[in-house]
Design a protein around this motif. Structure first.
Motif, PDB file in Angstrom:
ATOM      1  N   VAL A  35       0.854  -1.189   0.000  1.00  0.00           N
ATOM      2  CA  VAL A  35       0.000   0.000   0.000  1.00  0.00           C
ATOM      3  C   VAL A  35       0.883   1.229   0.000  1.00  0.00           C
ATOM      4  N   LEU A  58       4.450   1.318   2.171  1.00  0.00           N
ATOM      5  CA  LEU A  58       5.722   1.874   1.687  1.00  0.00           C
ATOM      6  C   LEU A  58       5.927   3.292   2.210  1.00  0.00           C
ATOM      7  N   ALA A  99      -8.447  12.601  -9.975  1.00  0.00           N
ATOM      8  CA  ALA A  99      -9.290  12.567  -8.775  1.00  0.00           C
ATOM      9  C   ALA A  99      -9.586  13.981  -8.272  1.00  0.00           C
ATOM     10  N   ASN A 106      -3.112  12.257  -0.823  1.00  0.00           N
ATOM     11  CA  ASN A 106      -2.810  10.904  -0.344  1.00  0.00           C
ATOM     12  C   ASN A 106      -2.138  10.076  -1.431  1.00  0.00           C
ATOM     13  N   THR A 108      -0.254   8.414  -4.708  1.00  0.00           N
ATOM     14  CA  THR A 108       1.149   8.435  -5.131  1.00  0.00           C
ATOM     15  C   THR A 108       1.281   8.036  -6.599  1.00  0.00           C
ATOM     16  N   GLY A 110       3.397   5.686  -7.710  1.00  0.00           N
ATOM     17  CA  GLY A 110       3.470   4.226  -7.811  1.00  0.00           C
ATOM     18  C   GLY A 110       2.080   3.614  -7.788  1.00  0.00           C
ATOM     19  N   LEU A 115      -2.394   0.980 -10.390  1.00  0.00           N
ATOM     20  CA  LEU A 115      -3.831   1.010 -10.134  1.00  0.00           C
ATOM     21  C   LEU A 115      -4.503  -0.287 -10.579  1.00  0.00           C
ATOM     22  N   GLY A 162      -5.934   4.466 -14.964  1.00  0.00           N
ATOM     23  CA  GLY A 162      -4.900   5.339 -14.425  1.00  0.00           C
ATOM     24  C   GLY A 162      -4.639   6.492 -15.380  1.00  0.00           C
ATOM     25  N   ASP A 163      -4.400   7.656 -14.851  1.00  0.00           N
ATOM     26  CA  ASP A 163      -4.236   8.840 -15.687  1.00  0.00           C
ATOM     27  C   ASP A 163      -2.799   9.085 -16.124  1.00  0.00           C
ATOM     28  N   VAL A 208       7.338  -1.129  -7.278  1.00  0.00           N
ATOM     29  CA  VAL A 208       7.917  -0.082  -8.116  1.00  0.00           C
ATOM     30  C   VAL A 208       8.702   0.876  -7.243  1.00  0.00           C
ATOM     31  N   LYS A 226      -8.065  14.422 -21.261  1.00  0.00           N
ATOM     32  CA  LYS A 226      -8.817  13.451 -20.473  1.00  0.00           C
ATOM     33  C   LYS A 226     -10.302  13.674 -20.682  1.00  0.00           C
ATOM     34  N   PHE A 235     -12.692   9.345 -12.761  1.00  0.00           N
ATOM     35  CA  PHE A 235     -11.651   8.631 -13.491  1.00  0.00           C
ATOM     36  C   PHE A 235     -11.782   8.979 -14.973  1.00  0.00           C
ATOM     37  N   PRO A 236     -10.700   8.816 -15.721  1.00  0.00           N
ATOM     38  CA  PRO A 236     -10.820   9.075 -17.161  1.00  0.00           C
ATOM     39  C   PRO A 236     -11.738   8.045 -17.806  1.00  0.00           C
TER      40      PRO A 236
ATOM     41  N   LEU B 758     -19.087   8.195  -6.527  1.00  0.00           N
ATOM     42  CA  LEU B 758     -18.144   8.342  -7.633  1.00  0.00           C
ATOM     43  C   LEU B 758     -18.878   8.212  -8.956  1.00  0.00           C
TER      44      LEU B 758
ATOM     45  N   LEU C  56     -15.471   6.551   0.899  1.00  0.00           N
ATOM     46  CA  LEU C  56     -14.759   6.119  -0.309  1.00  0.00           C
ATOM     47  C   LEU C  56     -14.043   7.253  -1.035  1.00  0.00           C
ATOM     48  N   LEU C  75      -9.607   7.533   3.655  1.00  0.00           N
ATOM     49  CA  LEU C  75      -8.727   6.750   2.776  1.00  0.00           C
ATOM     50  C   LEU C  75      -7.309   6.803   3.304  1.00  0.00           C
TER      51      LEU C  75
HETATM   52  C1  LIG Z   1     -12.792   9.070  -5.666  1.00  0.00           C
HETATM   53  C2  LIG Z   1     -11.567   8.631  -6.397  1.00  0.00           C
HETATM   54  C3  LIG Z   1     -11.288   9.156  -7.635  1.00  0.00           C
HETATM   55  C4  LIG Z   1     -10.167   8.787  -8.319  1.00  0.00           C
HETATM   56  N1  LIG Z   1      -9.947   9.345  -9.540  1.00  0.00           N
HETATM   57  C5  LIG Z   1      -8.839   8.988 -10.227  1.00  0.00           C
HETATM   58  C6  LIG Z   1      -8.557   9.559 -11.482  1.00  0.00           C
HETATM   59  O1  LIG Z   1      -9.271  10.426 -11.950  1.00  0.00           O
HETATM   60  N2  LIG Z   1      -7.473   9.149 -12.159  1.00  0.00           N
HETATM   61  C7  LIG Z   1      -6.654   8.194 -11.651  1.00  0.00           C
HETATM   62  O2  LIG Z   1      -5.682   7.859 -12.304  1.00  0.00           O
HETATM   63  N3  LIG Z   1      -6.886   7.639 -10.459  1.00  0.00           N
HETATM   64  C8  LIG Z   1      -7.946   8.014  -9.727  1.00  0.00           C
HETATM   65  N4  LIG Z   1      -8.193   7.443  -8.507  1.00  0.00           N
HETATM   66  C9  LIG Z   1      -7.364   6.315  -8.067  1.00  0.00           C
HETATM   67  C10 LIG Z   1      -6.214   6.632  -7.149  1.00  0.00           C
HETATM   68  O3  LIG Z   1      -6.532   7.598  -6.231  1.00  0.00           O
HETATM   69  C11 LIG Z   1      -5.001   7.100  -7.837  1.00  0.00           C
HETATM   70  O4  LIG Z   1      -4.790   6.355  -8.997  1.00  0.00           O
HETATM   71  C12 LIG Z   1      -3.791   7.082  -6.956  1.00  0.00           C
HETATM   72  O5  LIG Z   1      -2.695   7.561  -7.661  1.00  0.00           O
HETATM   73  C13 LIG Z   1      -3.423   5.737  -6.418  1.00  0.00           C
HETATM   74  O6  LIG Z   1      -2.286   5.912  -5.607  1.00  0.00           O
HETATM   75  P1  LIG Z   1      -2.180   5.361  -4.137  1.00  0.00           P
HETATM   76  O7  LIG Z   1      -0.820   5.636  -3.672  1.00  0.00           O
HETATM   77  O8  LIG Z   1      -3.234   5.886  -3.304  1.00  0.00           O
HETATM   78  O9  LIG Z   1      -2.414   3.839  -4.427  1.00  0.00           O
HETATM   79  P2  LIG Z   1      -2.645   2.628  -3.453  1.00  0.00           P
HETATM   80  O10 LIG Z   1      -4.086   2.505  -3.172  1.00  0.00           O
HETATM   81  O11 LIG Z   1      -1.753   2.693  -2.295  1.00  0.00           O
HETATM   82  O12 LIG Z   1      -2.210   1.474  -4.403  1.00  0.00           O
HETATM   83  C14 LIG Z   1      -2.894   1.145  -5.575  1.00  0.00           C
HETATM   84  C15 LIG Z   1      -2.417  -0.220  -6.050  1.00  0.00           C
HETATM   85  O13 LIG Z   1      -1.077  -0.161  -6.446  1.00  0.00           O
HETATM   86  C16 LIG Z   1      -0.270  -0.990  -5.643  1.00  0.00           C
HETATM   87  N5  LIG Z   1       0.925  -0.237  -5.373  1.00  0.00           N
HETATM   88  C17 LIG Z   1       1.008   0.964  -4.779  1.00  0.00           C
HETATM   89  N6  LIG Z   1       2.279   1.406  -4.792  1.00  0.00           N
HETATM   90  C18 LIG Z   1       3.012   0.442  -5.382  1.00  0.00           C
HETATM   91  C19 LIG Z   1       4.389   0.322  -5.676  1.00  0.00           C
HETATM   92  N7  LIG Z   1       5.247   1.267  -5.391  1.00  0.00           N
HETATM   93  N8  LIG Z   1       4.772  -0.800  -6.296  1.00  0.00           N
HETATM   94  C20 LIG Z   1       3.896  -1.767  -6.606  1.00  0.00           C
HETATM   95  N9  LIG Z   1       2.611  -1.706  -6.372  1.00  0.00           N
HETATM   96  C21 LIG Z   1       2.149  -0.592  -5.757  1.00  0.00           C
HETATM   97  C22 LIG Z   1      -1.094  -1.328  -4.444  1.00  0.00           C
HETATM   98  O14 LIG Z   1      -0.808  -2.587  -3.956  1.00  0.00           O
HETATM   99  C23 LIG Z   1      -2.494  -1.271  -4.996  1.00  0.00           C
HETATM  100  O15 LIG Z   1      -2.826  -2.460  -5.597  1.00  0.00           O
HETATM  101  C24 LIG Z   1      -9.298   7.834  -7.774  1.00  0.00           C
HETATM  102  C25 LIG Z   1      -9.567   7.297  -6.532  1.00  0.00           C
HETATM  103  C26 LIG Z   1     -10.688   7.682  -5.841  1.00  0.00           C
HETATM  104  C27 LIG Z   1     -10.958   7.106  -4.495  1.00  0.00           C
END
Ligand SMILES: Cc1cc2nc3c(=O)[nH]c(=O)nc-3n(C[C@H](O)[C@H](O)[C@H](O)COP(=O)(O)OP(=O)(O)OC[C@H]3O[C@@H](n4cnc5c(N)ncnc54)[C@H](O)[C@@H]3O)c2cc1C
Ligand code: SF4
Ligand code: FES
Ligand code: FES
Lengths: 324, 934, 200
Positions: A35, A58, A99, A106, A108, A110, A115, A162-163, A208, A226, A235-236, B758, C56, C75
């Motif tokens: 995570v 991480l 998002a 929050n 990242t 990675g 995603l 993913g964007d 990663v 987008k 999301f896109p 969402l 969420l 989150l």
């Molecule tokens: C309401 C909402 C709207 C959103 N809109 C968008 C959007 O418009 N565009 C978009 O792209 N995303 C969107 N997201 C998705 C998400 O928030 C983003 O993609 C974000 O960048 C994910 O990053 P995170 O660090 O929170 O991921 P995490 O939730 O921590 O991880 C996501 C996944 O990647 C894995 N992971 C994380 N880091 C690594 C690493 N370093 N190496 C290997 N695996 C890893 C995790 O195990 C998990 O499976 C949205 C989410 C929400 C809740």
């Protein structure tokens, strides 16, 4: 409240420690997830999707959040990417469309790359999924079929939304991975792997570390378009990024996202143009890109529409990098 | 000013603590005899006292009977909500913020099937799970309930069958959330799955197993829950129309989307009384239903309304989870808290009905509207909820603000196996209003006239009667239209902007309180009651049952009491949370609160005022007629130095009596026609609104963004302009969601595909246009200080304004809501194809070349403007009924003047063949007509 | 509804002691290792001002400041912000003195039902701490993750603009919301002001 099923959260302090933890779990045959920011993993966990017994955070490993023109760490926050001065403008602009500002603080890089794929039959609560008798991606041992393309039990066509991926591809990024078996790196283009369940080439225990870009990346101009209904949260529904070093047609890169289970580089279609790239080529290239993709019906907007929009997005993106 | 009191906390204090924090300041409080924070009497605020009683507040709409009680204290002043400080500090307590000692957590088991019989439920494994303290199923609560007494079709938990995915099956209470969730998986249930119905059109057909059974009133064996037929006026007028519009609409269901999910806490206190905490808009109905279901007398239940995190109609039904919490708590002997996830909020739904609406309308050679012909088939989901009323509202609320030659409505509400639809802001009126206003736009285009002038020349005047017999009193429609036209620079923009840019108009009409209370005879019991109590300290405690759901009803009540008694508002303390201490109030729905509750409060305050004035009379020797109330003081009109303080008068009045207590009630006047269903849509007053919206349409992607809205709303009198503007802008936001992006998506399997925020796309701040709120004050003769509703009506016009603006931008009429980009794009593609495959960017923009009718309309509009002004100011008090525009005499029954003048509530057999979609419900007979009676 | 497919909820994850600085106070709470920050703040620390609207990431009601940055507590794993400085709506006021942003939400209609308000306040406060002179667009970007169903956002943006003015010192801190008359000792031309309570 959407209580998550029990799991153990671990906080390694170094990359090595993280790899060791992973190795231990693998050896013990215990399941685990990484995570980062949690903005993708936690919603899934709250829906009781694919919950593992261990989760390795991480967040406490220092040094993974570097941001520069040539290197971005996996733990770099999207919020920071949008404001950092030394990041490529294409990355900053693509990140700013993700998002919402709160989520970006929050989220990242990675996590965004890794995603999970999405599908409206799947991103639902446990109760909800039970009411459709599950689906192939998380069939809970029932052998359920895919709800989008039924009568095949082998493939999940959930959409990768993913964007950042297309922009990373368009800037010729290289992704750096580490795991119990040591580090490796590969072009972002090659990172993703069908199907909606497999998602990418990460082996168990790998994660990663960072994405790097070639020396000349600063010379590139880029544009990401987008498609979304609301300018926050969404999301896109389709996304196209393109980039080139102005004046050098051989440097043209185009990639798309949110249309299939993996983001896609459109090098083939670009190469078909030959050695030239100017305004006149835009319609032809956009058309070719549109033809190359096959969206399915599992996101908010219908696939036929999303497909048609790829042409518009590609056109607009290409026009922008031409300075038109 | 010697020896003033001090009150915590105050504005500022110079002191600083060691850690850098400032020390809580103290505020000067004046000596006894005043109350409030101002040490001296403020001068009368003449700007807030009407002209009719010697002040300077202009009254273009004429004087008002409440004018003489105006003291210039509160009414008409922008005011922060009285509970706003609780909200900005996080101290406001919503449903899930109630934490009682020893509480346990309740969870609900929900149906995984759309439609199924429950053959058996085995709870033994659930009960055996350590930590589970109570289990309940439908068998524990066999009594039915429902918000309307005529359609009680809900159970706390499914008794015989489940009616939609997510329907309640059973519930458990356990020591913690995890145990309760685990327990849900231990129920063993045998189902007999039945064939579900999702398409409301199918619901009109006979079924093997209708979703509910209404006995002898059941329509065939269909799923028709309610059918309506209404026909008024002269149907011959629609022949040979000069213009006509025929639109078939498909509108998706939308949800209130309040930010606070439902939550409830139930606690049987040591005396055996139920204390139920719930964010309810209508605590009284919940109170009644709890009594029925729990089989406990109402006086043994105390319903405590928590702060309500938004309602919009979605928290106005008595809810099964409220019963569940009470049942579990009774079994476990401990307080039980249930809070919903967002998904559960969608399961309980009560949102706006998914609808098929067909509107035919015609205009005659003078551009008078000769007929409206409306057919509305609405999808009720699994339960009746408010649906009986919705079925009427879809038609009858379209009978104004225009004068009609004839009106024909067929409506039907059917049960389907989906979460129940119900009442949502703009209840029942929103969808048809959109269809009607777009139809007018189309007719205006056919006649080549300006759509605003078309409207201005066809309005009903103030103090008139609609074609169905509604009594219109104040009417600010004309002013609203004129002001948005000016504000938006309409005449320079309409049909003149480049492709992709458009401007559109829409109007609205809504009830301000429903004329008949649901549960009792209005001739015997009042709609609303307010109690006031003042003890020796001088603080005014106001008891009301009105539920503040964020709209500011508590503030409104405090304001009117403050106004009448000329006391600063901080001396007014409104108590409205508990049914134990609050007089019965029907709750916050049908936009009734300000109108009815504030009226009741004024009456209660007047009683107190009289007592104070009499005391002052005794002390000063001046008759109350020459006494003035102003800022905590009563004095002789001609010599302000001769007076008594409020507290002195109060203490005088309290001699022999102790506390001053008064009670005020509001009862609506008798009104309305006698036909079946005449009560639906009756209201003591109606609000009117007109909006102009500007949009940008991206012709390549179909994305529509609304950039500007000029929003004029006639709320009678803005008691609190800040709150009225907030309601207008908030309504715009909600309506914009429905017209552009929100829909409850039921996929091919009938499952709700987007039970989350969402994918259920409520506009973010980026989608919000700039809204210019324009308050129109028509001073309603019966409204409190002239006020009418402002909470729901302002939602209506935004939908048609946007749809019409999209037409102005791209020349394509779309009759499918919401206008998501794919829908718009599809329409654009169809248009470009029909024009020989031109590029989207070459679409012709619609243009307007006025026909000769335009001049006729402008002239008539001007004439009517004068007519309306005179009627509004009661310079002309002659009768006016719908039909005068068509040459009928208002003083004689219309039936006597035309052969064909109709007033029918059932179709005659010859009509059956030509009825629209919903009208088909009339093809079936009721069971009692078929000889069936069970 | 029985099935092997069910994800078991008990026993819950092992409990750990979680510590952080919440509104300037060091707090410790016993929470499962997989606890979500929002749940810990509400149920263990008692900060019920932090609201749960969706769980969420789609409403912003749960926003808190973590080391000064506005983030969604629904989150966020509590374990990931161990030891950090957390500010909730309860920590905005300076003792009994409301922060300008709080007062302005009250006086400018920024809060109707109030359920979204804590989240908006946190986003707005973070913005104003960084930028005392934001444009309306910048304000919109700062609150784009917050959902409000009542106000249509416009009066929220007004409120934030007004608070920015006060922060910059361009406007005086408003008088208490309950006082409609700005001047307690007015001298109107129409009638002499006089002390109450002195009847003849
Ligand atoms: C309401 C909402 C709207 C959103 N809109 C968008 C959007 O418009 N565009 C978009 O792209 N995303 C969107 N997201 C998705 C998400 O928030 C983003 O993609 C974000 O960048 C994910 O990053 P995170 O660090 O929170 O991921 P995490 O939730 O921590 O991880 C996501 C996944 O990647 C894995 N992971 C994380 N880091 C690594 C690493 N370093 N190496 C290997 N695996 C890893 C995790 O195990 C998990 O499976 C949205 C989410 C929400 C809740
Ligand atoms: S694409 Fe098919 S298998 Fe994959 S998540 Fe959706 S329904 Fe399940
Ligand atoms: S509760 Fe966290 S964003 Fe809705
Ligand atoms: S004030 Fe009610 S949601 Fe914002």
């Amino acid at each position: 409240m959407m209580l998550m099923p029990p799991f153990n959260l671990h906080h390694p302090k170094t990359v090595e420690e993280a790899c060791e933890l992973a190795a231990t779990f693998l050896a013990n045959k215990e399941s685990f997830d990484w995570v980062a920011g949690g903005t993708d993993l936690l919603p899934n966990y709250k829906w009781h999707i694919n919950v593992k017994t261990h989760v390795i955070s991480l967040a406490n490993i220092p040094g993974l959040d570097t941001i520069s023109m040539h290197e971005i760490g996996a733990m770099a926050r999207l919020g920071a990417l949008t404001t950092a001065e030394n990041v490529h403008p294409l990355i900053a602009s693509a990140a700013s469309k993700i998002a919402s500002s709160l989520i970006r603080n929050n989220a990242t890089l990675g996590g965004n790359i890794c995603l999970d794929t999405r599908c409206f039959w799947f991103n639902q609560s446990e109760d909800w999924r039970r009411s459709i008798d599950w689906c192939h991606k998380e069939d809970c041992g029932t052998g359920s079929d895919c709800r989008v393309i039924p009568n095949q039990n082998t493939l999940c066509v959930a959409t990768y939304q993913g964007d950042l991926a297309p922009s990373l591809m368009a800037l010729e990024g290289t992704i750096h991975i580490i795991g119990p078996n040591g580090p490796r790196s590969l072009p972002v283009d090659e990172f993703f792997q069908l199907d909606g369940i497999t998602r990418n080439v990460l082996q168990e225990g790998e994660f990663v570390l960072k994405v790097t870009f070639p020396e000349n990346v600063a010379n590139r101009t880029g544009s990401y378009k987008k498609l979304r209904v609301r300018e926050s949260w969404d999301f896109p529904e389709a996304g196209v990024a393109s980039s080139w070093i102005p004046g050098d047609p051989s440097s043209l890169r185009v990639a798309s996202t949110a249309l299939e289970s993996i983001p896609r580089s459109h090098q083939e279609e670009v190469d078909a143009l030959g050695t030239a790239f100017s305004k006149e080529h835009i319609p032809q290239l956009s058309e070719a890109i549109m033809k190359s993709i096959k969206p399915v019906n599992n996101t908010a907007l219908p696939p036929r529409y999303r497909k048609s929009m790829v042409r518009v997005l590609a056109k607009r993106s290409l026009r922008e990098i031409l300075g038109d | 000013m010697a020896g003033g009191y001090r009150q915590q906390p105050g504005a500022s204090s110079g002191e600083v603590r060691k850690d850098g924090k400032r020390v809580a300041g103290k505020q000067k409080f004046p000596p006894p005899g005043s109350g409030g924070s101002r040490p001296t009497m403020a001068p009368r605020d003449l700007d807030s006292i009407p002209e009719s009683v010697g002040g300077k507040e202009p009254q273009p709409a004429g004087s008002h009977i409440h004018d003489r009680y105006r003291t210039g204290t509160e009414v008409g002043k922008p005011r922060a909500l009285v509970d706003s400080h609780a909200k900005v500090t996080g101290q406001a307590w919503y449903g899930d913020d109630v934490r009682l000692p020893n509480e346990i957590i309740g969870k609900i088991l929900r149906s995984p099937h759309h439609y199924a019989k429950i053959k058996s439920i085995d709870t033994s494994k659930v009960e055996a799970l350590p930590g589970v303290l109570a289990v309940a199923t439908g068998a524990d609560a066999p009594n039915t309930f429902g918000v309307l007494p005529v359609t009680k079709d809900e159970h706390a938990m499914a008794v015989e069958k489940v009616r939609h995915v997510g329907d309640l099956v059973a519930c458990v209470a356990a020591v913690d959330e995890a145990t309760a969730m685990e327990a849900l998986n231990l129920f063993e249930i045998e189902w007999e799955v039945l064939d579900p119905v999702f398409d409301p059109r199918k619901g009109l057909e006979d079924q093997d197993e209708p979703i509910h059974w209404r006995g002898k009133y059941h329509v065939g064996t269909t799923n028709v829950q309610k059918r309506v037929f209404q026909e008024f006026g002269d149907r011959s007028l629609v022949d040979d129309p000069t213009a006509s519009s025929h639109g078939k609409w498909r509108m998706e269901g939308v949800h209130h989307g309040f930010t606070e999910p439902h939550a409830v806490v139930a606690h049987w206190d040591p005396n055996g009384r139920l204390q139920l905490y719930t964010p309810q808009q209508v605590p009284h109905y919940a109170h009644r239903a709890l009594s029925t279901v729990l089989e406990v007398p109402m006086h043994q239940i105390n319903v405590i309304r928590t702060f309500v995190g938004g309602g919009f109609g979605g928290k106005s039904d008595p809810f099964p989870h409220e019963m569940c919490a009470a049942i579990l708590s009774r079994k476990a002997g401990r307080p039980v808290r249930i809070n919903f996830s967002r998904e559960e909020v969608y399961w309980i739904n009560r949102g706006r009905h998914p609808s098929y609406i067909e509107v035919k309308m015609t205009a005659d050679e003078e551009a008078r509207i000769s007929g409206f012909d409306i057919d509305a088939l609405i999808d009720g989901g699994g339960f009746a909820s408010f649906g009986h009323v919705t079925s009427y509202y879809n038609g009858v609320l379209a009978t104004a603000p225009y004068e009609l030659g004839s009106f024909h409505y067929t409506g039907a509400r059917v049960w389907t196996n989906k979460p129940a639809s119900g009442a949502m802001r703009g209840h029942g009126a929103v969808n048809t209003r959109c269809a009607v206003e777009v139809g007018l736009d189309e007719m205006a285009e056919q006649m080549q006239v300006d759509p605003i002038d078309l409207r201005l020349a066809n309005l009903l005047p103030p103090h008139s009667r609609t074609i169905s017999g509604f009594r219109i009193t104040s009417n600010g429609m004309r002013e609203a239209l004129e002001r948005v036209r000016d504000g938006s620079d309409w005449d320079a923009k309409f049909r003149q902007m480049p492709l992709g840019k458009g401007i559109g108009i829409g109007c609205g009409f809504f009830i301000s309180g429903s004329g008949l209370p649901i549960h009792w005879d209005p001739n015997r019991f009042p709609h609303a009651t307010v109690h006031i109590q003042i003890d020796m300290d001088g603080g005014v405690t106001v008891h009301t049952g009105a539920a503040d759901i964020g709209q500011g009803s508590t503030t409104a009540v405090a304001q009117v009491v403050s106004e009448v008694l000329a006391l600063p508002i901080e001396m007014i303390h409104v108590r409205s949370h508990e049914s134990d201490t609050s007089p019965v109030d029907l709750g916050s729905y049908s936009s009734r609160v300000t109108f009815m509750n504030a009226n009741a409060a004024i009456r209660a305050a007047l009683d107190i005022r009289e007592k104070l004035l009499n005391a002052a009379w005794e002390m000063l020797g001046y008759h109350p007629d020459v006494l003035v109330l102003n800022d905590r003081r009563i004095y002789y009109k001609h010599d302000p130095a001769v007076g008594v303080s409020y507290l002195q008068a109060l203490h005088k009045a309290q001699e022999d009596k102790g506390s001053l207590i008064s009670s005020g009630a509001y009862r609506s006047p008798p009104m309305g026609g006698v036909h079946k269903g005449a009560a639906a849509g009756l209201a003591p007053a109606y609000s009117f609104s007109a909006y102009v919206a500007e949009v940008d349409v991206d012709v390549e992607t179909g994305l529509v963004s609304c950039t500007n809205v000029w929003a004029a709303h006639d709320c009678g009198k803005a008691l609190n302009p800040l709150a009225v503007e907030g309601q207008i802008i908030g309504s715009c936001h909600m309506g914009l969601g429905q017209v552009l992006s929100e829909k409850m998506v039921y996929g091919r399997t009938g499952h709700l595909q987007n039970p989350n925020l969402l994918e259920y796309k409520i506009p973010s701040v980026h989608e919000m246009p700039h809204v210019t709120p324009i308050i129109v004050e028509s001073s309603d003769p019966e409204g409190p200080f002239g006020a009418k509703e402002a909470g729901e009506g302002p939602l209506l016009p935004i939908l048609p304004a946007v749809v019409n603006a999209v037409y102005d931008a791209i020349g394509v009429r779309i009759r499918e809501l919401p206008l998501t980009p794919d829908v718009v794009w599809k329409a654009i593609s169809a248009k470009t194809k029909s024009l020989g495959g031109i590029d989207e960017t070459e679409l012709p923009s619609p243009r307007l070349e006025h026909s000769s009718l335009q001049a006729t309309l402008v002239a008539r509009g001007l004439e009517h403007k004068e007519r309306d002004r005179r009627r509004q100011r009661s310079e002309d008090t002659s009768a006016y009924v719908n039909g005068v525009l068509f040459g009928f005499d208002p003083d004689r029954p219309l039936e006597d003047q035309v052969d064909g003048w109709k007033s029918a509530v059932e179709p005659v057999p010859e009509q059956l063949a030509e009825l629209g979609l919903a009208g088909k419900a009339w093809l079936k007979k009721e069971q009692r007509q078929m000889g069936g009676d069970q | 509804m029985v099935g092997k497919e069910h994800v078991t909820m008990i026993p819950s994850a092992p409990k750990t002691i979680w510590s952080a600085t919440v509104n300037g106070q060091d707090v410790q709470a016993i929470a499962p290792s997989n606890a979500i920050l929002l749940d810990v703040l509400r149920d263990e620390v008692g900060m019920l001002g932090v609201k749960r609207g969706c769980d969420l990431g789609t409403c912003g009601c749960c926003a808190v400041l973590i080391d000064g940055e506005p983030r969604l507590s629904c989150l966020c794993l509590a374990g990931q912000v161990e030891g950090q400085e957390i500010t909730t709506v309860e920590g905005l006021a300076d003792g009994a003195h409301l922060a300008p942003i709080q007062t302005c939400f009250a006086t400018h209609g920024g809060s109707q039902c109030g359920f979204c308000t804590p989240g908006f306040l946190m986003s707005a406060e973070a913005l104003l701490n960084e930028n005392e002179n934001p444009t309306r667009d910048e304000i919109a970007c700062a609150i784009e993750g917050n959902l409000c169903r009542c106000t249509g956002y416009q009066q929220i943006v007004d409120s934030i603009e007004a608070a920015a003015e006060i922060k910059r010192g361009d406007a005086p801190a408003p008088s208490p919301a309950s006082d409609p008359h700005p001047n307690p000792h007015p001298e109107g031309p129409d009638e002499p002001s006089m002390p109450p309570g002195h009847a003849r």
